[in-house]
Design a protein around this motif. Structure first.
Motif, mmCIF file in Angstrom:
data_model
loop_
_atom_site.group_PDB
_atom_site.id
_atom_site.type_symbol
_atom_site.label_atom_id
_atom_site.label_comp_id
_atom_site.label_asym_id
_atom_site.label_seq_id
_atom_site.Cartn_x
_atom_site.Cartn_y
_atom_site.Cartn_z
ATOM 1 N N TYR A 74 4.896 26.112 2.382
ATOM 2 C CA TYR A 74 4.567 26.138 3.810
ATOM 3 C C TYR A 74 3.167 26.708 4.022
ATOM 4 O O TYR A 74 2.389 26.190 4.821
ATOM 5 C CB TYR A 74 5.611 26.960 4.588
ATOM 6 C CG TYR A 74 5.250 27.136 6.039
ATOM 7 C CD1 TYR A 74 5.286 26.056 6.915
ATOM 8 C CD2 TYR A 74 4.841 28.371 6.535
ATOM 9 C CE1 TYR A 74 4.937 26.195 8.252
ATOM 10 C CE2 TYR A 74 4.491 28.522 7.863
ATOM 11 C CZ TYR A 74 4.538 27.431 8.718
ATOM 12 O OH TYR A 74 4.189 27.576 10.032
ATOM 13 N N LEU A 91 -2.737 14.597 11.362
ATOM 14 C CA LEU A 91 -1.898 15.397 12.270
ATOM 15 C C LEU A 91 -2.244 15.098 13.723
ATOM 16 O O LEU A 91 -1.354 15.004 14.568
ATOM 17 C CB LEU A 91 -2.063 16.884 11.965
ATOM 18 C CG LEU A 91 -1.552 17.340 10.595
ATOM 19 C CD1 LEU A 91 -1.902 18.812 10.369
ATOM 20 C CD2 LEU A 91 -0.060 17.113 10.463
ATOM 21 N N ASP A 95 0.072 13.596 16.755
ATOM 22 C CA ASP A 95 0.255 14.562 17.839
ATOM 23 C C ASP A 95 1.017 15.805 17.357
ATOM 24 O O ASP A 95 1.947 16.273 18.010
ATOM 25 C CB ASP A 95 0.965 13.908 19.029
ATOM 26 C CG ASP A 95 0.820 14.725 20.302
ATOM 27 O OD1 ASP A 95 -0.166 15.476 20.419
ATOM 28 O OD2 ASP A 95 1.706 14.638 21.164
ATOM 29 N N ILE A 96 0.595 16.320 16.203
ATOM 30 C CA ILE A 96 1.185 17.528 15.633
ATOM 31 C C ILE A 96 0.116 18.603 15.641
ATOM 32 O O ILE A 96 -0.987 18.397 15.125
ATOM 33 C CB ILE A 96 1.693 17.276 14.194
ATOM 34 C CG1 ILE A 96 2.824 16.255 14.219
ATOM 35 C CG2 ILE A 96 2.121 18.573 13.530
ATOM 36 C CD1 ILE A 96 3.284 15.805 12.859
ATOM 37 N N ASP A 97 0.439 19.745 16.234
ATOM 38 C CA ASP A 97 -0.514 20.848 16.227
ATOM 39 C C ASP A 97 0.068 22.027 15.447
ATOM 40 O O ASP A 97 1.124 21.927 14.834
ATOM 41 C CB ASP A 97 -0.916 21.245 17.648
ATOM 42 C CG ASP A 97 0.252 21.680 18.511
ATOM 43 O OD1 ASP A 97 1.327 21.976 17.966
ATOM 44 O OD2 ASP A 97 0.091 21.742 19.733
ATOM 45 N N ARG A 99 1.586 24.658 16.248
ATOM 46 C CA ARG A 99 2.927 25.113 16.644
ATOM 47 C C ARG A 99 4.020 24.251 16.030
ATOM 48 O O ARG A 99 5.163 24.692 15.907
ATOM 49 C CB ARG A 99 3.065 25.092 18.166
ATOM 50 C CG ARG A 99 2.122 26.040 18.876
ATOM 51 C CD ARG A 99 2.229 25.836 20.345
ATOM 52 N NE ARG A 99 1.832 24.436 20.612
ATOM 53 C CZ ARG A 99 1.217 24.023 21.687
ATOM 54 N NH1 ARG A 99 0.948 24.850 22.629
ATOM 55 N NH2 ARG A 99 0.887 22.764 21.843
ATOM 56 N N ASP A 100 3.671 23.021 15.641
ATOM 57 C CA ASP A 100 4.659 22.087 15.106
ATOM 58 C C ASP A 100 4.739 22.077 13.586
ATOM 59 O O ASP A 100 5.549 21.353 13.017
ATOM 60 C CB ASP A 100 4.336 20.663 15.580
ATOM 61 C CG ASP A 100 4.310 20.535 17.089
ATOM 62 O OD1 ASP A 100 5.137 21.203 17.748
ATOM 63 O OD2 ASP A 100 3.469 19.778 17.606
ATOM 64 N N LEU A 101 3.896 22.864 12.915
ATOM 65 C CA LEU A 101 3.842 22.790 11.455
ATOM 66 C C LEU A 101 5.143 23.217 10.788
ATOM 67 O O LEU A 101 5.550 22.634 9.784
ATOM 68 C CB LEU A 101 2.667 23.609 10.919
ATOM 69 C CG LEU A 101 1.292 22.986 11.152
ATOM 70 C CD1 LEU A 101 0.195 23.921 10.664
ATOM 71 C CD2 LEU A 101 1.183 21.635 10.487
ATOM 72 N N GLN A 102 5.813 24.226 11.319
ATOM 73 C CA GLN A 102 7.081 24.652 10.719
ATOM 74 C C GLN A 102 8.117 23.535 10.828
ATOM 75 O O GLN A 102 8.839 23.253 9.872
ATOM 76 C CB GLN A 102 7.606 25.933 11.397
ATOM 77 C CG GLN A 102 8.921 26.426 10.817
ATOM 78 C CD GLN A 102 8.816 26.820 9.354
ATOM 79 O OE1 GLN A 102 7.905 27.537 8.980
ATOM 80 N NE2 GLN A 102 9.725 26.349 8.533
ATOM 81 N N GLN A 103 8.173 22.881 11.983
ATOM 82 C CA GLN A 103 9.103 21.764 12.159
ATOM 83 C C GLN A 103 8.729 20.607 11.237
ATOM 84 O O GLN A 103 9.593 19.990 10.627
ATOM 85 C CB GLN A 103 9.109 21.303 13.621
ATOM 86 C CG GLN A 103 10.124 20.240 13.913
ATOM 87 C CD GLN A 103 11.547 20.746 13.794
ATOM 88 O OE1 GLN A 103 11.819 21.922 13.938
ATOM 89 N NE2 GLN A 103 12.464 19.844 13.503
ATOM 90 N N LEU A 104 7.428 20.325 11.131
ATOM 91 C CA LEU A 104 6.967 19.275 10.229
ATOM 92 C C LEU A 104 7.386 19.590 8.795
ATOM 93 O O LEU A 104 7.886 18.723 8.083
ATOM 94 C CB LEU A 104 5.445 19.128 10.306
ATOM 95 C CG LEU A 104 4.822 18.163 9.305
ATOM 96 C CD1 LEU A 104 5.222 16.733 9.620
ATOM 97 C CD2 LEU A 104 3.316 18.313 9.285
ATOM 98 N N SER A 106 9.883 21.387 7.775
ATOM 99 C CA SER A 106 11.338 21.211 7.651
ATOM 100 C C SER A 106 11.718 19.737 7.546
ATOM 101 O O SER A 106 12.616 19.373 6.782
ATOM 102 C CB SER A 106 12.056 21.817 8.851
ATOM 103 O OG SER A 106 11.830 23.196 8.905
#
Length: 178
Positions: A74, A91, A95-97, A99-104, A106
């Motif tokens: 991670y 990214l 549209d991934i910033d 804040r979304d990296l942890q979800q990405l 996972s």
């Protein structure tokens, strides 16, 4: 009268060019429709594009894998998102910033190993970037409705005395955490 001839020639030229323009438009439209119907050519183009994009993702993976261990943690994903311009562009397109990296992480870590191997990274990132948004919405709707059904089923299971089973409660909590 010469003035009448000029007007007549101008009108005739406008008419001729208009008809020629219409003929060219019809021909172009016919060929565009035939090309759209050529499924084989479209499939070949899509396969070539997929190979190219997966090659780019493979290069991005190697640059993100800071320790060269063949997998991304991670922390390496976060550092890559900050320092690797090509990965930043991918990214941004998805549209991934930050804040979304942890979800990405996972989502991409399909085997939940805590590390992303090259195959997981390349396949997941390619699918996420190229998936039709309507398809993605249908997948999400399906997953959410299935989870809702499972949660309702688990809520209705009770132990003989009317108290909820702790195993069921733990399963419900686990579903809601995902």
């Amino acid at each position: 009268n010469p003035a009448t001839a000029i007007i007549f020639i101008g009108a005739l030229m406008t008419l001729v060019f208009g008809v020629l323009n219409l003929i060219v438009a019809v021909i172009v439209d016919v060929f565009a429709q035939r090309r759209d119907r050529d499924v084989f050519a479209l499939a070949t183009e899509m396969e070539e594009e997929e190979r190219d994009q997966k090659a780019v993702l493979g290069r991005i993976f190697k640059r993100i894998d800071a320790d060269g261990g063949g997998s991304i943690s991670y922390d390496e994903l976060v550092r890559g998102a900050c320092k690797e311009p090509e990965f930043q562009r991918w990214l941004r397109v998805m549209d991934i910033d930050a804040r979304d990296l942890q979800q990405l992480f996972s989502i991409v870590d399909e085997d939940s190993s805590g590390e992303i191997d090259p195959a997981e990274f390349i396949e997941a990132m390619y699918r996420m970037r190229t998936a039709d948004s309507k398809t993605a919405i249908k997948f999400v709707k399906h997953i959410v409705s299935r989870m809702d059904q499972q949660q309702k089923m688990l809520q209705h299971e009770k132990v003989g005395d009317g108290e909820p089973d702790t195993g069921v409660c733990n399963a419900i909590q686990e579903l809601s955490d995902k």
